[in-house]
Design an enzyme around this catalytic site. Sequence first.
Site, PDB file in Angstrom:
ATOM      1  N   SER A 119       0.828  -1.200   0.000  1.00  0.00           N
ATOM      2  CA  SER A 119       0.000   0.000   0.000  1.00  0.00           C
ATOM      3  C   SER A 119       0.864   1.252   0.000  1.00  0.00           C
ATOM      4  CB  SER A 119      -0.862  -0.030   1.268  1.00  0.00           C
ATOM      5  OG  SER A 119      -1.376   1.244   1.543  1.00  0.00           O
ATOM      6  N   TYR A 143      -1.368   0.387  10.368  1.00  0.00           N
ATOM      7  CA  TYR A 143      -1.674  -0.381   9.147  1.00  0.00           C
ATOM      8  C   TYR A 143      -0.487  -0.306   8.174  1.00  0.00           C
ATOM      9  CZ  TYR A 143      -3.536  -0.994   4.409  1.00  0.00           C
ATOM     10  OH  TYR A 143      -3.720  -1.367   3.101  1.00  0.00           O
ATOM     11  N   LYS A 147       2.218  -3.267   6.642  1.00  0.00           N
ATOM     12  CA  LYS A 147       2.551  -3.524   5.223  1.00  0.00           C
ATOM     13  C   LYS A 147       4.064  -3.449   5.026  1.00  0.00           C
ATOM     14  CE  LYS A 147      -1.586  -4.157   3.540  1.00  0.00           C
ATOM     15  NZ  LYS A 147      -1.978  -5.402   2.921  1.00  0.00           N
ATOM     16  N   GLY A 286      -3.642  12.547  10.502  1.00  0.00           N
ATOM     17  CA  GLY A 286      -2.768  11.726   9.651  1.00  0.00           C
ATOM     18  C   GLY A 286      -3.164  11.721   8.183  1.00  0.00           C
TER      19      GLY A 286
HETATM   20  N1  NAD Z   1      -8.765  -1.047  -1.325  1.00  0.00           N
HETATM   21  C1  NAD Z   1      -7.715  -0.241  -1.421  1.00  0.00           C
HETATM   22  O1  NAD Z   1      -7.821   0.922  -1.853  1.00  0.00           O
HETATM   23  C2  NAD Z   1      -6.343  -0.724  -1.024  1.00  0.00           C
HETATM   24  C3  NAD Z   1      -5.259   0.168  -1.109  1.00  0.00           C
HETATM   25  C4  NAD Z   1      -3.993  -0.292  -0.757  1.00  0.00           C
HETATM   26  C5  NAD Z   1      -3.811  -1.600  -0.346  1.00  0.00           C
HETATM   27  N2  NAD Z   1      -4.869  -2.426  -0.253  1.00  0.00           N
HETATM   28  C6  NAD Z   1      -4.659  -3.803   0.209  1.00  0.00           C
HETATM   29  O2  NAD Z   1      -5.212  -4.684  -0.746  1.00  0.00           O
HETATM   30  C7  NAD Z   1      -5.708  -5.863  -0.113  1.00  0.00           C
HETATM   31  C8  NAD Z   1      -7.128  -6.135  -0.546  1.00  0.00           C
HETATM   32  O3  NAD Z   1      -7.913  -5.007  -0.210  1.00  0.00           O
HETATM   33  P1  NAD Z   1      -9.478  -4.985  -0.463  1.00  0.00           P
HETATM   34  O4  NAD Z   1      -9.839  -3.560  -0.642  1.00  0.00           O
HETATM   35  O5  NAD Z   1      -9.844  -5.967  -1.508  1.00  0.00           O
HETATM   36  O6  NAD Z   1      -9.985  -5.448   0.963  1.00  0.00           O
HETATM   37  P2  NAD Z   1     -11.142  -6.470   1.371  1.00  0.00           P
HETATM   38  O7  NAD Z   1     -11.372  -6.272   2.811  1.00  0.00           O
HETATM   39  O8  NAD Z   1     -12.292  -6.343   0.436  1.00  0.00           O
HETATM   40  O9  NAD Z   1     -10.442  -7.878   1.113  1.00  0.00           O
HETATM   41  C9  NAD Z   1      -9.674  -8.566   2.072  1.00  0.00           C
HETATM   42  C10 NAD Z   1     -10.107 -10.014   2.065  1.00  0.00           C
HETATM   43  O10 NAD Z   1      -9.293 -10.751   2.973  1.00  0.00           O
HETATM   44  C11 NAD Z   1     -10.125 -11.551   3.833  1.00  0.00           C
HETATM   45  N3  NAD Z   1      -9.394 -11.691   5.097  1.00  0.00           N
HETATM   46  C12 NAD Z   1      -9.047 -10.707   5.961  1.00  0.00           C
HETATM   47  N4  NAD Z   1      -8.381 -11.214   7.016  1.00  0.00           N
HETATM   48  C13 NAD Z   1      -8.295 -12.556   6.791  1.00  0.00           C
HETATM   49  C14 NAD Z   1      -7.716 -13.633   7.522  1.00  0.00           C
HETATM   50  N5  NAD Z   1      -7.103 -13.430   8.698  1.00  0.00           N
HETATM   51  N6  NAD Z   1      -7.814 -14.880   7.007  1.00  0.00           N
HETATM   52  C15 NAD Z   1      -8.447 -15.097   5.838  1.00  0.00           C
HETATM   53  N7  NAD Z   1      -9.014 -14.119   5.104  1.00  0.00           N
HETATM   54  C16 NAD Z   1      -8.932 -12.861   5.565  1.00  0.00           C
HETATM   55  C17 NAD Z   1     -11.419 -10.778   3.955  1.00  0.00           C
HETATM   56  O11 NAD Z   1     -12.531 -11.568   4.305  1.00  0.00           O
HETATM   57  C18 NAD Z   1     -11.544 -10.186   2.546  1.00  0.00           C
HETATM   58  O12 NAD Z   1     -12.220 -11.079   1.681  1.00  0.00           O
HETATM   59  C19 NAD Z   1      -5.533  -5.629   1.390  1.00  0.00           C
HETATM   60  O13 NAD Z   1      -4.348  -6.283   1.793  1.00  0.00           O
HETATM   61  C20 NAD Z   1      -5.373  -4.127   1.513  1.00  0.00           C
HETATM   62  O14 NAD Z   1      -4.583  -3.776   2.621  1.00  0.00           O
HETATM   63  C21 NAD Z   1      -6.142  -2.031  -0.575  1.00  0.00           C
END
Ligand code: NAD
Length: 328
Positions: A119, A143, A147, A286
Amino acid sequence: MREKVLVVGGAGYIGSHVTDALLRRGFKVAVFDNLSSGSIQNLCSDAEFFWGDLRDEARVQQVFEGFRPTVVMHFAAKKAAGESMIRPELYADHNIIGSIYLLNAMVQFGVKTIIFSSSAAVYGNPQYLPMDESHPLQPVNFYGFTKKAIEDLLDWYFRLHGIRYAALRYFNAAGVDVAGKLLGFESNPANLVPLIMQVYRGQRPFLEVYGNDYDTPDGSCLRDYVHVTDLSEAHLAAMEYLMAKGTPLIANLGTENAYSVLQVVEALEKLTGQVLPVRIVGRREGDPPALYAACGYAESLINWSPRYSDLETILSSSLEASKRWPNR
Ligand SMILES: NC(=O)c1ccc[n+]([C@@H]2O[C@H](COP(=O)([O-])OP(=O)(O)OC[C@H]3O[C@@H](n4cnc5c(N)ncnc54)[C@H](O)[C@@H]3O)[C@@H](O)[C@H]2O)c1
């Protein structure tokens, strides 16, 4: 040999899009997810599904035993920066401990390739813009720290166990599948575009805008929104890169453009002809005034550049999908 890809967090917003893209290219895919923030409605029917929690080491090993992946894509995480400052132990547990169990299973089962959802939060407050990959890594929330810690772990596992990795540093993921098939549903969204959709659909009375007195053209924060379909393409390109080169890849995924929160609201109003109720509230601690990526690195290394990340495509694809979202 066709790769077998384990998508950890594949029931989530971004993971479900990448699962679909992998299936369309003919890969065998399994999703491993505890459905904590993901949803059953996001699951692709052609992917095998393993329910379970990454923090359950025995279950992680069972999944590797059952599916025998050759590649791992790791999306599972807690991702709310504000919450991470109040409940760091939860973020340490899900994000860091969960990733360690995943990496250890990769070692145990001889899986040599991982693509990790990092991220922009690893950078912290911008010291210059656009932010490139050489920007200092000084996360300002827990957070972002998790990462960065996982990126460090990946580097050690690469050096000690030869696990090649891509750490893709997303800026703000937005939009839903441009093909109009997927839902991109989030049960408890915290990001701007799905929140706007909830307001537009009457599921939220108004949109809270955190500050309109920043030093930006309209006073609201500027962010870099990258379409999730573009993110999916980047994952496939990163996988190809790792297979061909075997060296780590750390790259920003953004657009080098920034839109303000109020610009996004205005664009939706223009698209729908409706006024979106907005309430200006205090700044969030922040929140930097502006955040956007330099993306030349992804372009030169994996030949990736965004194609769908204009505001109109982001909003219209989200509007289209939101008509099919469950009513909660
Ligand atoms: N959405 C954004 O803008 C964004 C930006 C930067 C980074 N990210 C990163 O991208 C990744 C996906 O983000 P997203 O927006 O699709 O989030 P999301 O919450 O929709 O997806 C995360 C998935 O992981 C599953 N999960 C969480 N903890 C778990 C665990 N302990 N065991 C098994 N499954 C688990 C959740 O049920 C969910 O399906 C994340 O790592 C997030 O930090 C997202």
